[in-house]
Scaffold this motif. Structure first.
Motif, PDB file in Angstrom:
ATOM      1  N   GLU A  82       2.727   4.397  -1.106  1.00 35.75           N
ATOM      2  CA  GLU A  82       2.782   5.171  -2.344  1.00 35.75           C
ATOM      3  C   GLU A  82       4.206   5.670  -2.545  1.00 35.75           C
ATOM      4  N   HIS A 133      -4.901  14.401   0.293  1.00 37.06           N
ATOM      5  CA  HIS A 133      -5.326  12.995   0.328  1.00 37.06           C
ATOM      6  C   HIS A 133      -6.528  12.833   1.254  1.00 37.06           C
ATOM      7  N   THR A 172       6.690   8.077  -4.116  1.00 35.75           N
ATOM      8  CA  THR A 172       6.561   9.437  -4.637  1.00 35.75           C
ATOM      9  C   THR A 172       7.763   9.786  -5.504  1.00 35.75           C
ATOM     10  N   LYS A 187       0.785  -1.234   0.000  1.00 35.40           N
ATOM     11  CA  LYS A 187       0.000   0.000   0.000  1.00 35.40           C
ATOM     12  C   LYS A 187       0.816   1.284   0.000  1.00 35.40           C
TER      13      LYS A 187
END
Length: 177
Positions: free
Chosen positions: A143, A166, A145, A141
């Protein structure tokens, strides 16, 4: 290169990463909303303070992989920041976990920022018919960047806005009819 030279470079790199984590924490902990309230707190809504502000948030200096390693490995270069935004757990990792979409291989992208928008937990994964392995869902999960150490002030501002957006966008989506 001899071992002593290599260890000096390794220690300088670890020190630079630790300093970057402090810079990010200092930046994030000063952010306030329009009413003057701090936007971010430590996990479980404990306020940041100057005492022990930088404690924790790193791997063990004596990691043994569940006693499988005969000599402990220094995992303290593995750095992250636990924080909370409006009661939501966030983990900012100074090394992003990545799964290659083509090969499905796992990678750790050192110095690339990864963000996990929840508390990491272990989930079961079937390895074969007989064995269940648990893996941290951070690998699934997190993210990855485009921000990479060292972060500029503009990068950190962009990261803060990314985190806020978010949650603001998700909260607006939840209440639509």
């Amino acid at each position: 290169m001899n071992k002593e030279e290599f260890l000096k470079i390794k220690e300088a790199y670890k020190s630079a990463r630790t300093e970057e984590r402090k810079i990010i924490i200092n930046f994030i902990t000063k952010k306030k909303d329009n009413e003057g309230n701090y936007l971010f707190t430590k996990s479980k809504d404990k306020p940041y303070n100057t005492r022990n502000q930088y404690s924790g948030c790193r791997g063990s200096k004596k990691y043994t992989s569940g006693s499988r390693l005969s000599r402990p490995y220094d995992l303290s270069n593995h750095l992250w920041i636990d924080l909370s935004y409006k009661g939501n757990d966030i983990l900012i990792s100074l090394q992003s976990f990545d799964i290659d979409p083509n090969s499905k291989e796992l990678h750790v992208l050192y110095d690339r920022i990864g963000i996990l928008f929840e508390q990491s937990k272990k989930i079961p994964i079937f390895k074969d018919c007989y064995t269940i392995t648990k893996v941290s869902d951070a690998f699934l999960k997190m993210e990855t960047t485009n921000w990479e150490l060292p972060l500029s002030e503009a990068d950190m501002e962009e990261m803060v806005n990314y985190i806020i957006n978010h949650y603001e966008l998700n909260s607006q989506t939840k209440f639509r009819c």
